[in-house]
Design a protein around this motif. Structure first.
Motif, PDB file in Angstrom:
ATOM      1  N   THR A  83       0.823  -1.212   0.000  1.00  0.00           N
ATOM      2  CA  THR A  83       0.000   0.000   0.000  1.00  0.00           C
ATOM      3  C   THR A  83       0.859   1.265   0.000  1.00  0.00           C
ATOM      4  OG1 THR A  83      -0.120   0.140   2.423  1.00  0.00           O
ATOM      5  CG2 THR A  83      -1.806  -1.187   1.302  1.00  0.00           C
ATOM      6  N   GLU A  84       0.230   2.362  -0.379  1.00  0.00           N
ATOM      7  CA  GLU A  84       0.904   3.666  -0.365  1.00  0.00           C
ATOM      8  C   GLU A  84       1.395   3.992   1.045  1.00  0.00           C
ATOM      9  OE1 GLU A  84      -2.130   5.465  -3.783  1.00  0.00           O
ATOM     10  OE2 GLU A  84      -2.137   6.292  -1.749  1.00  0.00           O
ATOM     11  N   THR A  85       0.542   3.750   2.042  1.00  0.00           N
ATOM     12  CA  THR A  85       0.936   4.090   3.412  1.00  0.00           C
ATOM     13  C   THR A  85       2.102   3.241   3.889  1.00  0.00           C
ATOM     14  OG1 THR A  85      -0.863   2.644   4.176  1.00  0.00           O
ATOM     15  CG2 THR A  85      -1.288   5.010   4.177  1.00  0.00           C
ATOM     16  N   LYS A  86       2.140   1.976   3.475  1.00  0.00           N
ATOM     17  CA  LYS A  86       3.252   1.125   3.884  1.00  0.00           C
ATOM     18  C   LYS A  86       4.557   1.599   3.266  1.00  0.00           C
ATOM     19  CE  LYS A  86       5.515  -2.248   5.709  1.00  0.00           C
ATOM     20  NZ  LYS A  86       5.842  -2.178   7.153  1.00  0.00           N
ATOM     21  N   VAL A  87       4.511   1.975   1.992  1.00  0.00           N
ATOM     22  CA  VAL A  87       5.722   2.493   1.339  1.00  0.00           C
ATOM     23  C   VAL A  87       6.152   3.797   2.007  1.00  0.00           C
ATOM     24  CG1 VAL A  87       6.673   3.404  -0.807  1.00  0.00           C
ATOM     25  CG2 VAL A  87       5.249   1.340  -0.848  1.00  0.00           C
ATOM     26  N   ALA A  88       5.186   4.669   2.319  1.00  0.00           N
ATOM     27  CA  ALA A  88       5.501   5.931   2.988  1.00  0.00           C
ATOM     28  C   ALA A  88       6.153   5.677   4.343  1.00  0.00           C
ATOM     29  CB  ALA A  88       4.239   6.773   3.149  1.00  0.00           C
ATOM     30  N   GLU A  89       5.615   4.717   5.091  1.00  0.00           N
ATOM     31  CA  GLU A  89       6.196   4.386   6.399  1.00  0.00           C
ATOM     32  C   GLU A  89       7.627   3.872   6.252  1.00  0.00           C
ATOM     33  OE1 GLU A  89       3.564   1.525   8.018  1.00  0.00           O
ATOM     34  OE2 GLU A  89       1.933   2.964   8.369  1.00  0.00           O
ATOM     35  N   THR A  90       7.854   3.050   5.242  1.00  0.00           N
ATOM     36  CA  THR A  90       9.198   2.506   5.016  1.00  0.00           C
ATOM     37  C   THR A  90      10.176   3.618   4.654  1.00  0.00           C
ATOM     38  OG1 THR A  90       8.205   0.428   4.240  1.00  0.00           O
ATOM     39  CG2 THR A  90      10.524   0.798   3.709  1.00  0.00           C
ATOM     40  N   ILE A  91       9.730   4.541   3.802  1.00  0.00           N
ATOM     41  CA  ILE A  91      10.576   5.685   3.436  1.00  0.00           C
ATOM     42  C   ILE A  91      10.952   6.475   4.679  1.00  0.00           C
ATOM     43  CG2 ILE A  91      10.563   7.932   2.286  1.00  0.00           C
ATOM     44  CD1 ILE A  91       8.840   6.628   0.068  1.00  0.00           C
ATOM     45  N   GLU A  92       9.965   6.797   5.501  1.00  0.00           N
ATOM     46  CA  GLU A  92      10.217   7.603   6.693  1.00  0.00           C
ATOM     47  C   GLU A  92      11.168   6.887   7.653  1.00  0.00           C
ATOM     48  OE1 GLU A  92       6.344   8.545   8.186  1.00  0.00           O
ATOM     49  OE2 GLU A  92       5.803   9.683   6.391  1.00  0.00           O
ATOM     50  N   GLU A  93      10.999   5.578   7.787  1.00  0.00           N
ATOM     51  CA  GLU A  93      11.879   4.797   8.666  1.00  0.00           C
ATOM     52  C   GLU A  93      13.330   4.829   8.176  1.00  0.00           C
ATOM     53  OE1 GLU A  93      10.214   0.919   8.695  1.00  0.00           O
ATOM     54  OE2 GLU A  93       8.459   1.486   9.912  1.00  0.00           O
ATOM     55  N   GLU A  94      13.516   4.661   6.871  1.00  0.00           N
ATOM     56  CA  GLU A  94      14.869   4.633   6.316  1.00  0.00           C
ATOM     57  C   GLU A  94      15.553   5.993   6.439  1.00  0.00           C
ATOM     58  OE1 GLU A  94      16.665   1.954   5.221  1.00  0.00           O
ATOM     59  OE2 GLU A  94      14.974   0.901   6.132  1.00  0.00           O
ATOM     60  N   GLY A 137      19.471   9.364   9.940  1.00  0.00           N
ATOM     61  CA  GLY A 137      19.680  10.619  10.653  1.00  0.00           C
ATOM     62  C   GLY A 137      19.171  11.834   9.913  1.00  0.00           C
ATOM     63  N   GLY A 138      18.307  11.629   8.918  1.00  0.00           N
ATOM     64  CA  GLY A 138      17.779  12.747   8.139  1.00  0.00           C
ATOM     65  C   GLY A 138      16.332  13.012   8.443  1.00  0.00           C
ATOM     66  N   GLN A 139      15.761  13.915   7.674  1.00  0.00           N
ATOM     67  CA  GLN A 139      14.349  14.215   7.806  1.00  0.00           C
ATOM     68  C   GLN A 139      13.781  14.566   6.446  1.00  0.00           C
ATOM     69  OE1 GLN A 139      15.273  18.174  10.146  1.00  0.00           O
ATOM     70  NE2 GLN A 139      13.156  18.244   9.462  1.00  0.00           N
ATOM     71  N   ASN A 144      -0.414  -5.259 -10.289  1.00  0.00           N
ATOM     72  CA  ASN A 144       0.463  -5.451 -11.440  1.00  0.00           C
ATOM     73  C   ASN A 144      -0.041  -4.640 -12.635  1.00  0.00           C
ATOM     74  OD1 ASN A 144       2.768  -6.627 -12.618  1.00  0.00           O
ATOM     75  ND2 ASN A 144       1.509  -8.150 -13.658  1.00  0.00           N
ATOM     76  N   ASN A 145       0.896  -4.105 -13.409  1.00  0.00           N
ATOM     77  CA  ASN A 145       0.603  -3.280 -14.592  1.00  0.00           C
ATOM     78  C   ASN A 145      -0.088  -1.969 -14.219  1.00  0.00           C
ATOM     79  OD1 ASN A 145       1.730  -5.230 -16.339  1.00  0.00           O
ATOM     80  ND2 ASN A 145      -0.208  -6.366 -16.339  1.00  0.00           N
ATOM     81  N   GLU A 146       0.379  -1.362 -13.105  1.00  0.00           N
ATOM     82  CA  GLU A 146      -0.114  -0.044 -12.688  1.00  0.00           C
ATOM     83  C   GLU A 146       1.061   0.912 -12.479  1.00  0.00           C
ATOM     84  OE1 GLU A 146      -4.377  -0.601 -10.417  1.00  0.00           O
ATOM     85  OE2 GLU A 146      -2.559  -0.422  -9.198  1.00  0.00           O
ATOM     86  N   PRO A 147       0.798   2.228 -12.666  1.00  0.00           N
ATOM     87  CA  PRO A 147       1.847   3.227 -12.441  1.00  0.00           C
ATOM     88  C   PRO A 147       1.924   3.657 -10.982  1.00  0.00           C
ATOM     89  CG  PRO A 147      -0.119   4.304 -13.270  1.00  0.00           C
ATOM     90  CD  PRO A 147      -0.434   2.824 -13.211  1.00  0.00           C
ATOM     91  N   ALA A 148       3.032   4.262 -10.616  1.00  0.00           N
ATOM     92  CA  ALA A 148       3.225   4.825  -9.277  1.00  0.00           C
ATOM     93  C   ALA A 148       4.077   6.082  -9.411  1.00  0.00           C
ATOM     94  CB  ALA A 148       3.918   3.822  -8.361  1.00  0.00           C
ATOM     95  N   MET A 149       3.786   7.087  -8.596  1.00  0.00           N
ATOM     96  CA  MET A 149       4.566   8.325  -8.659  1.00  0.00           C
ATOM     97  C   MET A 149       4.724   8.912  -7.262  1.00  0.00           C
ATOM     98  SD  MET A 149       4.066  11.696 -11.094  1.00  0.00           S
ATOM     99  CE  MET A 149       2.838  12.526 -10.094  1.00  0.00           C
ATOM    100  N   VAL A 150       5.900   9.468  -7.007  1.00  0.00           N
ATOM    101  CA  VAL A 150       6.168  10.119  -5.733  1.00  0.00           C
ATOM    102  C   VAL A 150       6.811  11.476  -6.005  1.00  0.00           C
ATOM    103  CG1 VAL A 150       8.484   9.108  -5.444  1.00  0.00           C
ATOM    104  CG2 VAL A 150       7.186   9.824  -3.424  1.00  0.00           C
ATOM    105  N   GLU A 151       6.420  12.480  -5.230  1.00  0.00           N
ATOM    106  CA  GLU A 151       7.108  13.775  -5.196  1.00  0.00           C
ATOM    107  C   GLU A 151       7.518  13.971  -3.754  1.00  0.00           C
ATOM    108  OE1 GLU A 151       6.738  18.428  -6.607  1.00  0.00           O
ATOM    109  OE2 GLU A 151       4.922  17.211  -6.519  1.00  0.00           O
ATOM    110  N   ILE A 152       8.820  13.987  -3.505  1.00  0.00           N
ATOM    111  CA  ILE A 152       9.308  13.937  -2.130  1.00  0.00           C
ATOM    112  C   ILE A 152      10.617  14.692  -2.010  1.00  0.00           C
ATOM    113  CG2 ILE A 152      10.670  11.809  -2.417  1.00  0.00           C
ATOM    114  CD1 ILE A 152       9.365  10.902   0.297  1.00  0.00           C
ATOM    115  N   GLY A 153      10.888  15.200  -0.807  1.00  0.00           N
ATOM    116  CA  GLY A 153      12.131  15.926  -0.606  1.00  0.00           C
ATOM    117  C   GLY A 153      12.674  15.762   0.794  1.00  0.00           C
ATOM    118  N   GLY A 154      13.961  15.574   0.897  1.00  0.00           N
ATOM    119  CA  GLY A 154      14.619  15.643   2.182  1.00  0.00           C
ATOM    120  C   GLY A 154      14.730  17.094   2.614  1.00  0.00           C
TER     121      GLY A 154
END
Length: 386
Positions: free
Chosen positions: A192-203, A208-210, A237-247
């Motif tokens: 899910t989108e939220t799971k990917v977001a959580e993983t990004i935030e954890e990494e 040591g960043g934000q 499967n066979n779907e697009p995904a997009m993120v706009e994100i910044g440290g």
């Protein structure tokens, strides 16, 4: 006896005092060039740029920073926030007000004391954090005050970064690239989108960043939503995904757009190819002395040549630095006369609309150099296929 503010953990200013003195001096030079007698700064990003304080306490009523040639800066803030402002800014002269309705009177008293009640004073009329009611209330207190629009003044100075600022931008971009790689590596059917977001935030936190306060992420049909926030929605499967994100580092955000396809999705893949071509044309047009509109035109020429002009419905890019963006900043759009200078940083999101309403594309965060554009990200702006 209260402890000195220097004893409070995690307070102070992120850059040396000399850096803020340099910024204030350049802004005051711009005040003189604009034939203003003073400047009242209220935009959160501009306050942080000039003082170190993030300005966030000004959600209730403006926190005007008053800059007058020949005088030390004066900060007018809510009494509730005085200690925070003193502990996290470089400003010594702080004057407080208590209730929202007190703002205009106290600010007017300072301007009157400085002999500015009948003079020409710049206000950031086109920026966030200054409402029409605030301006009216101030004018009612000082009927002879000559208000001028100074929306672009601080932004024009802040557009060109110092080496300290560029270091912050590069540190922010390192976290952006980590976030993008995590996004790409997390894509699998059913996540899910939220799971990917959580993983990004954890990494990012682990490193040591934000991250900048806001980012968008969408899968499948939800890529039709501009600035969509992550939801509990899985990718198939066979779907697009997009993120706009910044440290982010010291408030300096370095964002990018990156797109991916899980499997194949011809409609968005073709769109992405066009976005890449337009982005690379715009990057190739960047050089000191070029106009913002010429860079925008380079991207539009590619899209027009494709016969699909309707897919591009916004500007090519904008000035970056403190906060993700600020109203009044330099913008790469038709008719923009701003001249590019070495040391400017720009975000260039080429996000296009497909015939069925998908928003898809790519971007780069670039530094204008004497040789052209330096791309700050290390993650390719080409389509990622999982």
């Amino acid at each position: 006896m209260p402890k000195p503010f220097s004893a409070i953990p995690f307070t102070g200013i992120p850059f040396p005092k000399t850096e803020y003195d340099r910024r204030q001096k350049k802004v005051l030079a711009a005040v003189a060039s604009a034939n203003l007698d003073a400047l009242v700064v209220t935009a959160h990003g501009h306050l942080r740029y000039l003082t170190g304080y993030d300005g966030m306490g000004g959600y209730f009523a403006p926190f005007p920073l008053i800059l007058v040639p020949g005088r030390a800066p004066t900060y007018v803030v809510r009494e509730y926030e005085v200690d925070t402002v003193r502990a996290t800014s470089c400003i010594d002269e702080i004057i407080s007000y208590t209730q929202q309705q007190d703002f205009s009177k106290v600010c007017a008293d300072v301007l009157r004391r400085y002999g500015l009640h009948g003079r020409r004073v710049g206000l950031e009329l086109g920026c966030w954090n200054l409402a029409a009611a605030d301006v009216s209330a101030l004018q009612a207190q000082l009927p002879d005050l000559k208000i001028a629009d100074a929306t672009r003044l601080v932004a024009s100075v802040a557009a060109v970064k110092s080496e300290l600022e560029l270091e912050a931008m590069r540190n922010a971009m390192a976290m952006t690239d980590l976030a993008v790689r995590t996004f790409q590596q997390s894509l699998r059917e059913g996540v899910t989108e939220t799971k990917v977001a959580e993983t990004i935030e954890e990494e990012v936190k682990k490193a040591g960043g934000q991250l900048a306060q806001f980012y968008s992420l969408g899968f499948g049909e939800r890529t039709r939503l501009a600035h969509g926030v992550p939801a509990h929605h899985p990718i198939r499967n066979n779907e697009p995904a997009m993120v706009e994100i910044g440290g982010a580092k010291h408030g300096y955000a370095a964002g990018v757009v990156r797109s991916a396809v899980l499997g194949r999705h011809p409609e968005t893949e073709v769109l992405h190819d066009l976005a890449v071509e337009a982005l690379e044309a715009a990057i190739g047009a960047i050089k000191p002395g070029e106009t913002a509109s010429a860079v925008d035109a380079a991207a539009r020429k590619v899209i027009a040549r494709s016969g699909r002009s309707q897919v591009f419905r916004h500007r090519t890019g904008y000035q970056t630095g403190i906060h993700w963006s600020e109203r009044g900043n330099l913008s790469l759009e038709p008719g923009a006369a701003d001249i590019l200078e070495a040391g400017m940083t720009l975000h260039m999101p080429l996000i296009l609309f497909s015939e069925n309403g998908y928003l898809f594309g790519t971007s780069e965060q670039v530094l204008v150099t004497e040789r052209g554009a330096e791309i700050l990200s290390t993650t390719p702006h080409t389509l990622y296929q999982a």
